[in-house]
Design an enzyme around this catalytic site. Structure first.
Site, PDB file in Angstrom:
ATOM      1  N   ASN A 493       0.858  -1.181   0.000  1.00  0.00           N
ATOM      2  CA  ASN A 493       0.000   0.000   0.000  1.00  0.00           C
ATOM      3  C   ASN A 493       0.898   1.236   0.000  1.00  0.00           C
ATOM      4  O   ASN A 493       1.366   1.694   1.028  1.00  0.00           O
ATOM      5  CB  ASN A 493      -0.910  -0.017   1.230  1.00  0.00           C
ATOM      6  N   ASP A 494       1.095   1.765  -1.198  1.00  0.00           N
ATOM      7  CA  ASP A 494       1.980   2.910  -1.395  1.00  0.00           C
ATOM      8  C   ASP A 494       1.633   4.125  -0.565  1.00  0.00           C
ATOM      9  O   ASP A 494       2.463   5.015  -0.383  1.00  0.00           O
ATOM     10  CB  ASP A 494       1.831   3.376  -2.859  1.00  0.00           C
ATOM     11  N   THR A 495       0.377   4.188  -0.149  1.00  0.00           N
ATOM     12  CA  THR A 495      -0.127   5.470   0.354  1.00  0.00           C
ATOM     13  C   THR A 495      -0.111   5.597   1.870  1.00  0.00           C
ATOM     14  O   THR A 495      -0.476   6.652   2.388  1.00  0.00           O
ATOM     15  CB  THR A 495      -1.570   5.702  -0.135  1.00  0.00           C
TER      16      THR A 495
END
Ligand code: GLC
Length: 803
Positions: A493-495
């Protein structure tokens, strides 16, 4: 409301209304040469790297009605002037009598009828070629003779795609066009950036004589560009100006006078848009593709290569949408993601340093191993070259230069410059490749690590197996207060970007899965010392996860730098995360009671009719301490949206606990083929998975975006074929362990595996979910459910009866 239909017999989706809610596209060629063709004939074409060697100017953010990259105009005399229109509908938007865009495998065919003229244009890139072909057939379907001119046109971009938008002085001063005409009146219009004129030229040409051409946009539009693409002033003149542009906005337009076409008569015109080192070098192949028979042959070869690609695994299940998806569309999307990673789509614009994603491509590879193992291996090799000596990996790289970078982490001052998951995915990819192919020699191949000396030479190289071992050691020593892997800048999850010191349960579980793979591999290689070492790591991590991360009804998702959990029932927002539950099952860390409870919690808290949300409730307001996730409103993208990539992981986990009905319910609810009937809600192409669908906290629940380039393609394919249908390669043979919906009475699969064909029939007379009663191979019973490797090039019958 529908915009088209599936034609599975021809392996096409046919769009019948050009006014789709957003552009629907297809891919032609490969990353080596190719790009996007939209359903109204616009095209974004590049060679080897969309950022560094782009050819056509396609600006997705312009309204759908606008000219993008290229089109075709036809004109006929009307009064004192001409009636000019595009048979692609855009950009002239004339009323049509018929409009069809056939989205095929590696080609798009647009068929339309306007003003008694039927036009059929097949757009494709021949295998291994650096040219886009447009095979144009124009038929007079009126009852009178028609005199028709055809003017195909493309608009170039600067090869440095980002510069095109950031510098409007340098760019126009550096681009030029030059015409080469032979005695037959055939013309090649070349275009290049001045600095490349001796090394790399674009060209546009056709197989019919032209009567004039244009290379300057301003002259083509006319009246200092107060003429428009929809209303071209130059096409009201008898001829174009034959101007070779020395600067400016370069285009290539070729005016062909096709003459009088009698009623029912067809004329054929073939254009080529290509790139080569020089005109001399390109000439022989240009001449070849001026021959319509060669073009037909190239098209047949393309079709044959798709036949081969698809034929390696075909299914027949009781569910028609599943068959359509698995036999055609999902496989095509896996091919696309392997080629383009997350680099070039209408949403991922291929500008600047985005490049090929390390984690993304490592996962994409796993979707093509049955159908294109060689391509998968090639990509794995490239990925390993951007792994660092400490075992971690660079986040992304430009395929043309192999220059890598650290992704978004570069944009946040003081943030860790690595991602906790990147390097672990490659372990999964290599293991999957080995199990599919048995190519153990690959482990001994020597591949450089990323770091270079001043001359650009690699500082160190290592065998593939060494790369994997270093990946494992990196995470083993990169742990935080609970002994769990540090988050780095982010995990999958990049965010979610937390303060340095935060720990990731996703990385812990992915690590568990990577360790399982390494244990199995070491066992297969007879390396008991490694088996012992990885077993020790595995047990230790399992113990830490279960000691710290169980929240009562589900697992938490992160520990913040101060040790507080994120993804706990105590949180007000972001209480439960889907990946927090699926991955402890996939890693085998969750004991059976927790696995079941965690998956039930997903069903209760995260499931919607459009798919499983990534988390809930959404964060309602920007919080710099959490990072990117809070830049989205609740229900969008990673903030409580339906992030499809994470859905197949829940499906896989459900099959692992034996819940075939729920696994298939999850699978069906995100099947894009089924979205054809609710397209006004979904909006994107129904023939591919999108990356995200707005969740039920958002007023536009069900709206899809970011179609095509998503890890959903690979994982949904793996979930369906390897876990629901349950046919998984192992080091020893093909394991058959289905977990299907109870209502199915069976299914059939034809699958190639290590140079033999397995014709598998699973019978489920008692409508059970899982479990295998008997396995017969070529009529004889075998013990267990691993069908041996034959490698004899022959077909073998495998019959499975379930409990
Ligand atoms: C995008 C990225 C992928 C990431 C995912 C979740 O799909 O390409 O790398 O894992 O978003 O943040």
């Amino acid at each position: 409301m529908q915009y088209g239909y599936f034609d599975d017999e021809h392996r096409e989706y046919v769009i019948t209304n050009p006014k789709t809610p957003v552009k629907w596209i297809n891919y032609v060629g490969t990353l080596a040469f190719g790009g996007i063709v939209d359903h109204t004939g616009g095209a974004l074409i590049c060679k080897e790297d969309p950022a560094l060697n782009r050819i056509t100017k396609y600006i997705p953010q312009l309204p759908s009605s606008e000219f993008k990259g290229g089109t075709l105009y036809l004109r006929f005399k009307q009064g004192e002037g001409y009636k000019a229109f595009s048979p692609f509908f855009v950009p002239t938007l004339d009323p049509y009598d018929l409009y069809e865009c056939h989205v095929g495998l590696g080609y798009t065919r647009i068929v339309s009828e306007f003003y008694g003229i039927r036009t059929e244009v097949t757009i494709f890139v021949p295998l291994g070629e650096s040219r886009e072909i447009r095979d144009i057939r124009i038929t007079n379907v009126s009852d009178r003779p028609l005199e028709i001119d055809a003017i195909p046109v493309i608009e170039y971009t600067h090869f440095d795609a980002l510069k095109q938008f950031t510098n409007a002085d340098w760019v126009p001063q550096t681009v030029q066009s030059k015409a080469y005409c032979d005695e037959d009146g055939l013309l090649i219009l070349t275009q290049y950036a001045f600095m490349n004129k001796d090394t790399r030229i674009n060209y546009f040409t056709s197989n019919c004589p032209i009567s004039s051409f244009e290379s300057d946009r301003s002259r083509f539009l006319g009246d200092n560009e107060y003429g428009t693409w929809a209303n071209l002033l130059s096409l009201q003149q008898e001829e174009l100006s034959n101007y070779e542009a020395l600067r400016g906005d370069n285009i290539a337009a070729l005016l062909h006078r096709l003459g009088v076409i009698q009623s029912s008569e067809t004329t054929r015109l073939i254009t080529q848009l290509g790139q080569d080192e020089s005109i001399e070098k390109a000439l022989p192949s240009i001449n070849r593709y001026r021959d319509s028979e060669q073009v037909d042959r190239a098209f047949d070869e393309l079709a044959a290569s798709w036949d081969t690609y698809l034929s390696r695994l075909q299914v027949e299940t009781p569910d028609a949408n599943t068959n359509s998806l698995l036999n055609i569309h999902n496989l095509r999307q896996c091919h696309t993601t392997m080629n383009w990673s997350r680099y070039l789509s209408l949403y991922q614009l291929g500008l600047g340093a985005r490049g090929i994603g390390f984690r993304d491509s490592s996962q994409d590879v796993m979707g093509v191993l049955v159908s294109a193992p060689e391509g998968g291996k090639e990509l794995i090799r490239k990925l390993l070259q951007v792994q660092k000596r400490d075992g971690s990996a660079m986040h992304q790289f430009n395929p043309l230069t192999m220059v890598a970078n650290e992704g978004h982490s570069r944009e946040v001052e003081g943030a860790p410059r690595y991602y906790s998951d990147d390097h672990l995915w490659i372990v999964l990819a290599v293991a999957a490749y080995l199990k599919e192919t048995g190519d153990l020699a690959f482990l001994d191949e020597v591949v450089p690590y990323y770091e270079k000396d001043k001359e650009g030479q690699p500082l160190e190289s290592g065998m593939v197996l060494d790369h994997l071992k270093r990946a494992i050691e990196f995470t083993w020593s990169d742990v935080g207060a609970h002994g769990l892997p540090l988050l780095g800048f982010a995990d999958w999850n990049d965010t979610v970007n937390l303060r340095r010191g935060a720990e990731s349960l996703f990385a812990a579980n992915l690590y568990g899965k990577a360790l399982l793979e390494m244990m199995e591999l070491a066992q297969h290689l007879g390396d008991q010392e490694s088996v012992a070492r990885y077993t020790e790591y595995y047990e230790a991590m399992k113990q830490r996860v279960n000691e710290h991360a169980w929240d009562g009804e589900w697992y938490v998702r992160y520990f913040d730098a101060d040790g507080s959990p994120i993804g706990s029932h105590r949180d007000i927002e972001g209480q439960i995360y889907a990946n927090g539950q699926s991955w402890p099952v996939i890693s085998g860390f969750a004991p059976p009671d927790r696995a079941k409870a965690a998956l039930d919690a997903v069903y209760r808290r995260l499931n919607t009719r459009n798919g499983i949300k990534l988390s809930t409730p959404g964060y309602d307001g920007f919080d710099p301490a959490k990072g990117g996730v809070t830049t989205y409103p609740p229900g969008a993208k990673e903030n409580g949206g339906i992030f499809l990539h994470a859905n197949p992981w829940v499906i896989i986990a459900e099959t692992m606990v034996g819940n075939g009905d729920r696994a298939f319910e999850y699978y069906s609810q995100i099947n894009p083929v089924a979205k054809n009937d609710t397209i006004e809600e979904f909006e994107c192409e129904p023939y591919v998975y999108p990356q995200n669908i707005l969740g039920d906290e958002h007023p536009q629940f069900g709206l899809a975006r970011n179609s095509w380039l998503t890890g959903t393609a690979s994982w949904a394919y793996q979930a369906a074929t390897q876990y629901i249908l349950g046919i998984r390669p192992t080091y020893e043979g093909l394991l058959i362990d289905p977990c299907i919906p109870s209502k199915w009475d069976g299914f059939k699969v034809i699958r190639e595996y290590r140079e033999a064909i397995y014709q598998i029939e699973v019978k489920n007379p008692d409508r059970a979910f899982e479990g295998v009663k008997s396995v017969k191979v070529d009529g004889k019973g075998i013990t267990g459910n691993v069908v041996p490797v034959f490698g004899d090039g022959k077909a073998h019958q495998v019959e499975i009866i379930r409990v």
